[in-house]
Design a protein around this motif. Structure first.
Motif, PDB file in Angstrom:
ATOM      1  N   ASN A  22      39.767  29.283  44.061  1.00 24.14           N
ATOM      2  CA  ASN A  22      40.802  30.297  43.843  1.00 24.14           C
ATOM      3  C   ASN A  22      41.825  30.310  44.980  1.00 24.14           C
ATOM      4  O   ASN A  22      43.033  30.426  44.749  1.00 24.14           O
ATOM      5  CB  ASN A  22      40.172  31.685  43.698  1.00 24.14           C
ATOM      6  N   ALA A  26      45.900  28.981  44.616  1.00 26.17           N
ATOM      7  CA  ALA A  26      47.030  29.859  44.927  1.00 26.17           C
ATOM      8  C   ALA A  26      47.899  29.262  46.031  1.00 26.17           C
ATOM      9  O   ALA A  26      49.135  29.300  45.957  1.00 26.17           O
ATOM     10  CB  ALA A  26      46.523  31.239  45.334  1.00 26.17           C
ATOM     11  N   THR A 205      48.380  40.352  42.721  1.00 30.15           N
ATOM     12  CA  THR A 205      47.798  39.199  42.038  1.00 30.15           C
ATOM     13  C   THR A 205      48.284  39.063  40.593  1.00 30.15           C
ATOM     14  O   THR A 205      48.496  37.934  40.131  1.00 30.15           O
ATOM     15  CB  THR A 205      46.267  39.275  42.090  1.00 30.15           C
ATOM     16  N   LEU A 208      51.099  36.751  40.503  1.00 26.57           N
ATOM     17  CA  LEU A 208      51.032  35.651  41.472  1.00 26.57           C
ATOM     18  C   LEU A 208      51.658  34.366  40.945  1.00 26.57           C
ATOM     19  O   LEU A 208      52.421  33.694  41.644  1.00 26.57           O
ATOM     20  CB  LEU A 208      49.561  35.416  41.855  1.00 26.57           C
ATOM     21  N   TRP A 209      51.339  34.024  39.686  1.00 27.42           N
ATOM     22  CA  TRP A 209      51.814  32.744  39.151  1.00 27.42           C
ATOM     23  C   TRP A 209      53.294  32.766  38.788  1.00 27.42           C
ATOM     24  O   TRP A 209      53.829  31.776  38.296  1.00 27.42           O
ATOM     25  CB  TRP A 209      50.971  32.309  37.949  1.00 27.42           C
ATOM     26  N   PRO A 222      49.204  38.700  47.745  1.00 28.61           N
ATOM     27  CA  PRO A 222      48.159  38.839  46.721  1.00 28.61           C
ATOM     28  C   PRO A 222      46.839  39.237  47.371  1.00 28.61           C
ATOM     29  O   PRO A 222      46.565  38.849  48.508  1.00 28.61           O
ATOM     30  CB  PRO A 222      48.075  37.433  46.131  1.00 28.61           C
ATOM     31  N   THR A 224      43.580  40.335  45.094  1.00 28.01           N
ATOM     32  CA  THR A 224      42.427  40.102  44.218  1.00 28.01           C
ATOM     33  C   THR A 224      42.252  38.642  43.821  1.00 28.01           C
ATOM     34  O   THR A 224      41.195  38.251  43.325  1.00 28.01           O
ATOM     35  CB  THR A 224      42.564  40.981  42.959  1.00 28.01           C
ATOM     36  N   TYR A 225      43.282  37.817  44.017  1.00 27.88           N
ATOM     37  CA  TYR A 225      43.213  36.413  43.584  1.00 27.88           C
ATOM     38  C   TYR A 225      42.020  35.679  44.163  1.00 27.88           C
ATOM     39  O   TYR A 225      41.558  34.688  43.600  1.00 27.88           O
ATOM     40  CB  TYR A 225      44.519  35.688  43.947  1.00 27.88           C
ATOM     41  N   LEU A 228      39.191  37.533  41.735  1.00 27.70           N
ATOM     42  CA  LEU A 228      39.526  37.954  40.363  1.00 27.70           C
ATOM     43  C   LEU A 228      38.517  39.016  39.888  1.00 27.70           C
ATOM     44  O   LEU A 228      37.538  39.314  40.568  1.00 27.70           O
ATOM     45  CB  LEU A 228      39.605  36.776  39.401  1.00 27.70           C
ATOM     46  N   GLN A 232      41.998  41.412  36.094  1.00 32.99           N
ATOM     47  CA  GLN A 232      42.881  40.247  36.272  1.00 32.99           C
ATOM     48  C   GLN A 232      42.722  39.274  35.107  1.00 32.99           C
ATOM     49  O   GLN A 232      43.700  38.636  34.693  1.00 32.99           O
ATOM     50  CB  GLN A 232      42.581  39.553  37.604  1.00 32.99           C
ATOM     51  N   VAL A 237      45.459  36.318  34.507  1.00 35.81           N
ATOM     52  CA  VAL A 237      45.575  35.574  35.768  1.00 35.81           C
ATOM     53  C   VAL A 237      44.569  34.426  35.824  1.00 35.81           C
ATOM     54  O   VAL A 237      44.796  33.407  36.473  1.00 35.81           O
ATOM     55  CB  VAL A 237      45.375  36.525  36.971  1.00 35.81           C
ATOM     56  N   ASP A 242      36.474  32.004  36.345  1.00 37.45           N
ATOM     57  CA  ASP A 242      37.107  31.949  37.662  1.00 37.45           C
ATOM     58  C   ASP A 242      36.678  33.106  38.571  1.00 37.45           C
ATOM     59  O   ASP A 242      37.018  33.116  39.760  1.00 37.45           O
ATOM     60  CB  ASP A 242      38.639  32.004  37.511  1.00 37.45           C
TER      61      ASP A 242
END
Lengths: 353, 353
Positions: A22, A26, A205, A208-209, A222, A224-225, A228, A232, A237, A242
């Protein structure tokens, strides 16, 4: 090596391979899109993961409370954004003491807050960088207009011991474009006044993308990325596969054919729903619903689950919200697959002030 | 002596005079009505208050988790009911170790749970008293009928190392009469079978002032009565002036004329609403509504409050639910009026297992 089914429950499991995937995913995205990451440590509260985030390319970290930052500085972290209005003499004293040991940046959205910073730092020999917090639609703290942001930026630069360092916002869910437009307007105003913001910090998060599309922002926060959680996944996400944090719990009662009771209640999973139905996803029984929680009991509705757990069975739960779960446990257990790798104290847990 | 306005926020304040009044009032009622109190320590998690409850006349204490009981036994408490189904070898080992140091009573609602107790205690030289947990309408754990209670009572007495000790229920809200009828029916059945229950344990602060009318019950387990909270006031157990636990917080932002932001969010107040609107009562601004929480921010709607706090003002909050607030803080601050009397570690905090 111990196996997870030998653990006492409830216990928080952190899958370290998923953490690594993860974090790398990111950072790779950020690198490819010219985004600077400043991860928020509130999700994990663990110095070792903060250090790993730095090793992978983060430009610094974010802490919400001075108590969290104290733990991180003790562990060797040295560049910390604290996106909060700090007030009151005890807290300002701690802020000054910590600023002697690390590069801190704070935020403010009022003259009262700025005056407190200035009073504290004016004779310290340290110039405190202060960002203006902006309410770009989240309806929490923050100035309401770019014009107010400019006025406070001027006020900061006119205050002894302080330096205007930029803008900070926590964007409303699903309103990133609106937040970016706000920040862009404020940036133009500031630049015209000769106060070009060095940092424009946004985050979250869920978006994020899409952080590569944040024109006005220079940094992204971010949190929680790293783990997750069910929320999320709901936001798209990532997938449940994940999720790196889970709660291992035991079925302690099966009072009826459609009801199971877990030894994980609100003291383990928290009462946060984040708008979702139920209080988490049971990995082994995805059609079961954690319908209600009391402090030490989770009540599971098995009506729609053809498979039914027995008393004594262990289950893994992906909580709705990983961050407050980290805050409830003195330690977490690191795992790789079914193997227990170790136990780590949650060093920045419970730092409320 | 320090004053509360000199404290760093957020902080939990415990008014020790109100604690004493609340404890005495309940014990006086119990004594006058022939009720034996076995207070639940989950609300305060402090050995000193458990000891005070015993001094005033409690017959023992109640803990929900073995970790809580370990703390209380370390502090000298010696008679503990654990109204929970304990399963799994790690937990059963801890239960046995603790049973060598104190008089423990546990509960069960299944043969699997009873078999685990028997396997653990059969060769220990200790006879573990086991109560049967009864679902009298609360729809949590517990056997569903008095006939099942009788069957498990027999099973317990037929198991090595165990002794049937009675019945335990957590009654549904507002259904005390129904719970009492259930327990009375079960008691008759058991008596006819020569298994008269030594203990019939029920509880809950909301019905404390009616516990004298619980015909079948022999013991009562109130928890929140020591502090009270917004929910208990809503239930009519007492008034806000009786609430002994409050959270001192600071107004960190006033972004608009109708919005204030507190430095107390879900990490301080918890997300528990217990069905109430808002997340607590602000003592100084009773018409203000704590409308939403994120982890470190409480968002207050001032629309209906003619008085408006300023940035930097301190406020006291009566939380919706006192128990989980105790669980979030490493320590609480004891106060008498505006004077700070001392600080106490919440010794049994975070004992999830």
């Amino acid at each position: 090596m111990a196996k997870i089914h030998e653990l006492d429950t409830p216990v928080v499991l952190i899958d370290i391979d998923r953490v690594e995937v993860n974090l790398k995913r990111a950072q790779d995205y950020a690198d490819a899109n010219g985004v600077k990451l400043r991860p928020h440590i509130k999700t994990h509260k663990l110095p070792q993961f903060a250090k790993r985030q730095m090793e992978l390319g983060a430009i610094g970290i974010t802490c919400q409370k001075i108590g969290e930052a104290e733990v991180m500085v003790d562990a060797g972290l040295r560049d910390i954004l604290l996106p909060y209005n700090f007030l009151g003499e005890p807290k300002l004293k701690r802020l000054l003491a910590l600023a002697k040991r690390a590069a801190l940046k704070v935020t403010a959205d009022s003259i009262t807050t700025i005056d407190g910073y200035s009073r504290t730092f004016s004779e310290s020999g340290i110039t405190l960088p202060v960002l203006v917090e902006c309410d770009t639609g989240g309806a929490r703290a923050g100035v309401q207009t770019p014009e107010e942001a400019l006025a406070l930026a001027r006020y900061i630069n006119a205050s002894d011991g302080l330096r205007f360092a930029g803008l900070m916002t926590y964007p409303a869910k699903g309103a990133t474009a609106q937040a970016n437009a706000w920040l862009a307007r404020a940036t133009v105003l500031l630049r015209e006044a000769g106060l070009a913001p060095e940092i424009v910090s946004t985050g979250g998060t869920p978006d994020l993308w899409h952080s590569g599309e944040n024109g006005a922002a220079t940094e992204y926060r971010p949190g929680t990325y790293i783990y997750l959680d069910r929320f999320q996944v709901h936001e798209g996400v990532g997938g449940f596969e994940d999720c790196a944090l889970s709660v291992l719990a035991t079925v302690v009662s099966r009072p009826t054919n459609t009801r199971a009771i877990l030894d994980a209640g609100s003291k383990t999973l928290t009462s946060d729903t984040l708008g979702l139905q139920g209080f988490g996803r049971i990995v082994e029984y995805p059609d079961a619903v954690i319908a209600s929680l009391s402090e030490e009991h989770g009540t599971v509705d098995l009506t729609r689950s053809t498979a039914k757990p027995r008393v004594g069975d262990m289950v893994r739960i992906i909580p709705n919200h990983a961050c407050p779960v980290s805050n409830l446990f003195d330690e977490v257990t690191l795992v790789r697959g079914d193997d227990v790798v170790g136990t780590v104290p949650v060093a920045a847990r419970g730092k409320v002030a």
